[in-house]
Scaffold this motif. Structure first.
Motif, PDB file in Angstrom:
ATOM      1  N   LEU A  39       0.774  -1.231   0.144  1.00  0.00           N
ATOM      2  CA  LEU A  39      -0.005   0.450   0.315  1.00  0.00           C
ATOM      3  C   LEU A  39       1.052   1.268  -0.119  1.00  0.00           C
ATOM      4  O   LEU A  39      -0.061   2.404  -0.231  1.00  0.00           O
ATOM      5  CB  LEU A  39      -0.978   0.342   1.467  1.00  0.00           C
ATOM      6  CG  LEU A  39      -2.127  -1.254   0.802  1.00  0.00           C
ATOM      7  CD1 LEU A  39      -2.555  -1.831   2.019  1.00  0.00           C
ATOM      8  CD2 LEU A  39      -3.307  -0.521  -0.245  1.00  0.00           C
ATOM      9  N   GLU A  70      -5.752  -9.497  -0.817  1.00  0.00           N
ATOM     10  CA  GLU A  70      -5.134  -8.972  -2.486  1.00  0.00           C
ATOM     11  C   GLU A  70      -4.044  -9.798  -3.197  1.00  0.00           C
ATOM     12  O   GLU A  70      -3.666 -10.604  -4.212  1.00  0.00           O
ATOM     13  CB  GLU A  70      -5.472  -7.775  -2.634  1.00  0.00           C
ATOM     14  CG  GLU A  70      -5.393  -7.263  -3.848  1.00  0.00           C
ATOM     15  CD  GLU A  70      -6.591  -7.564  -4.474  1.00  0.00           C
ATOM     16  OE1 GLU A  70      -6.274  -8.263  -5.527  1.00  0.00           O
ATOM     17  OE2 GLU A  70      -7.294  -7.725  -3.646  1.00  0.00           O
ATOM     18  N   ASP A 123     -13.231  -3.553  -6.828  1.00  0.00           N
ATOM     19  CA  ASP A 123     -13.784  -4.001  -5.839  1.00  0.00           C
ATOM     20  C   ASP A 123     -12.616  -3.312  -4.673  1.00  0.00           C
ATOM     21  O   ASP A 123     -13.806  -4.000  -3.412  1.00  0.00           O
ATOM     22  CB  ASP A 123     -14.612  -5.381  -6.080  1.00  0.00           C
ATOM     23  CG  ASP A 123     -14.087  -6.084  -6.018  1.00  0.00           C
ATOM     24  OD1 ASP A 123     -13.226  -6.487  -7.055  1.00  0.00           O
ATOM     25  OD2 ASP A 123     -14.758  -6.788  -5.666  1.00  0.00           O
ATOM     26  N   SER A 124     -11.789  -4.180  -4.833  1.00  0.00           N
ATOM     27  CA  SER A 124     -10.500  -4.525  -3.713  1.00  0.00           C
ATOM     28  C   SER A 124      -9.953  -2.921  -3.522  1.00  0.00           C
ATOM     29  O   SER A 124      -9.789  -2.171  -3.299  1.00  0.00           O
ATOM     30  CB  SER A 124      -9.251  -5.027  -3.871  1.00  0.00           C
ATOM     31  OG  SER A 124      -8.383  -4.866  -3.027  1.00  0.00           O
ATOM     32  N   SER A 125     -10.726  -2.052  -1.943  1.00  0.00           N
ATOM     33  CA  SER A 125      -9.847  -1.177  -1.245  1.00  0.00           C
ATOM     34  C   SER A 125      -8.204  -1.112  -2.104  1.00  0.00           C
ATOM     35  O   SER A 125      -7.819  -0.741  -1.702  1.00  0.00           O
ATOM     36  CB  SER A 125      -9.943  -0.308  -0.590  1.00  0.00           C
ATOM     37  OG  SER A 125     -10.254  -1.350   0.829  1.00  0.00           O
ATOM     38  N   VAL A 126      -7.259  -2.656  -1.252  1.00  0.00           N
ATOM     39  CA  VAL A 126      -6.171  -2.798  -1.447  1.00  0.00           C
ATOM     40  C   VAL A 126      -6.205  -2.494  -2.569  1.00  0.00           C
ATOM     41  O   VAL A 126      -5.034  -1.994  -2.992  1.00  0.00           O
ATOM     42  CB  VAL A 126      -6.373  -4.319  -0.519  1.00  0.00           C
ATOM     43  CG1 VAL A 126      -4.517  -4.598  -0.529  1.00  0.00           C
ATOM     44  CG2 VAL A 126      -6.348  -4.058   0.969  1.00  0.00           C
ATOM     45  N   MET A 127      -6.452  -3.037  -3.523  1.00  0.00           N
ATOM     46  CA  MET A 127      -6.311  -2.903  -4.691  1.00  0.00           C
ATOM     47  C   MET A 127      -6.130  -1.632  -5.640  1.00  0.00           C
ATOM     48  O   MET A 127      -5.174  -1.035  -6.647  1.00  0.00           O
ATOM     49  CB  MET A 127      -6.944  -3.802  -6.114  1.00  0.00           C
ATOM     50  CG  MET A 127      -6.663  -4.438  -7.332  1.00  0.00           C
ATOM     51  SD  MET A 127      -4.563  -4.242  -6.992  1.00  0.00           S
ATOM     52  CE  MET A 127      -3.833  -5.934  -6.817  1.00  0.00           C
ATOM     53  N   SER A 153      -5.961   1.222  -3.413  1.00  0.00           N
ATOM     54  CA  SER A 153      -4.726   1.822  -3.023  1.00  0.00           C
ATOM     55  C   SER A 153      -2.906   1.477  -4.107  1.00  0.00           C
ATOM     56  O   SER A 153      -2.111   2.441  -3.872  1.00  0.00           O
ATOM     57  CB  SER A 153      -4.678   1.966  -1.648  1.00  0.00           C
ATOM     58  OG  SER A 153      -5.087   2.317  -1.421  1.00  0.00           O
ATOM     59  N   ASP A 187      -6.597  -7.251   4.586  1.00  0.00           N
ATOM     60  CA  ASP A 187      -7.130  -7.476   3.536  1.00  0.00           C
ATOM     61  C   ASP A 187      -5.889  -7.143   2.086  1.00  0.00           C
ATOM     62  O   ASP A 187      -6.114  -7.821   0.912  1.00  0.00           O
ATOM     63  CB  ASP A 187      -7.985  -6.220   3.143  1.00  0.00           C
ATOM     64  CG  ASP A 187      -9.319  -6.090   4.145  1.00  0.00           C
ATOM     65  OD1 ASP A 187      -9.857  -7.102   3.985  1.00  0.00           O
ATOM     66  OD2 ASP A 187      -9.683  -4.816   4.584  1.00  0.00           O
TER      67      ASP A 187
END
Lengths: 146, 137
Positions: free
Chosen positions: A72, A89, B10-14, B16, A85
């Motif tokens: 991130l 991912e 749909d992934s907030s991580v992705m 970012s 999370d």
């Protein structure tokens, strides 16, 4: 595809994803201390398509924060749910990169959203499991195909 | 003037990760908007002119392929460039997307790969600074 070749494909997919997305270089040669580390946090995805199954990724807690921060680009420590999370991912990326290695690759696969898992269950008999040393910690990937 | 980008995942991580990668790529960005699925993306596009959409495929509510079709069917969005950013590497999906004429960036990807694809598609300029504005849906 043989179990060994599947394991090697899993390992290659994980190495590429960890290196490109988290700037971490895994090794298949674990030291004694790494082998003893518990796999504290695990996530799993379901695979559906020409073949069905599950893939899980687990890491020792020591590397989870670094993995998430590297993915991130944050300098401040992230809360555990965001770290989890990020791990999910990472699993999604590894799974997507691995699936074309399955022999039956003439269809479309879907990968479910990652969810928390217990790695002991995911890596039980019948699963292909690959262990990695990552930085000062440990990671493991399991694949179970129906 | 930089480009206006919409990141749809749909992934907030992705989301970012993609924004971080855009910043690292050296592209000159005017703004970066985000949406969590195709439906949200269409709502964003109604009120915000965007040059480029980076679109995931597997998303709830409206997936990336459905979004591509919806954008293509909307004359007001004729100028919008789209790139699929997906972890799906399977041949059948790639062939369908190729038939739609959409460039694909596979996850995992690095800033150079993303930049090369964007520059090729949009002719975007390279700049060392990050985006001057960033909004979230």
């Amino acid at each position: 595809m043989t179990t060994d070749r599947l394991a090697n494909s899993l390992s290659d997919a994980a190495a590429e994803a960890l290196e490109m997305s988290a700037f971490m270089v895994p090794t298949r040669n674990l030291g004694d201390e790494q082998r003893a580390m518990p796999l504290d946090v695990a996530v799993v995805v379901d695979i559906s398509g020409p073949r069905r199954g599950r893939m899980a990724l687990a890491v020792s807690r020591g590397i989870l924060a670094e993995l998430a921060a590297n993915m991130l680009g944050d300098d401040v420590p992230l809360p555990l749910d965001q770290q989890r999370d990020a791990l999910g991912e990472m699993l999604n990326i590894i799974c997507g990169a691995f699936l074309p290695n399955l022999e039956d690759d003439d269809g479309t696969y879907s990968i479910s959203s990652p969810r928390p898992a217990t790695f002991e269950e995911e890596s039980a008999e019948g699963a292909i499991v690959v262990h990695f040393g990552v930085e000062d910690g440990r990671a493991a990937l399991s694949l179970r195909l129906e | 003037m930089g480009i206006k980008v919409l990141v749809v995942d749909d992934s907030s991580v992705m989301r970012s990760i993609i924004i971080k990668t855009l910043r690292l790529s050296g592209l000159e960005l005017e703004s970066v908007l985000t949406a969590g699925n195709g439906r949200e993306a269409l709502l964003v596009l109604e009120n915000n002119p965007v040059d480029l959409a980076l679109v995931d495929i597997n998303m709830p509510v409206m997936n990336g392929e459905e979004l591509l079709d919806a954008v293509r069917a909307e004359p007001a969005l004729e100028g919008l460039k789209m790139i699929v950013v997906s972890s799906d590497h399977t041949d059948a999906r790639m062939e369908r997307l190729a038939a739609k004429g959409v460039p694909i960036v596979h996850k995992p990807f690095n800033p150079a790969t993303l930049k090369e694809t964007i520059v090729k598609l949009t002719g975007a300029e390279i700049h060392d600074d990050g985006p001057t504005g960033e909004l979230s849906f």
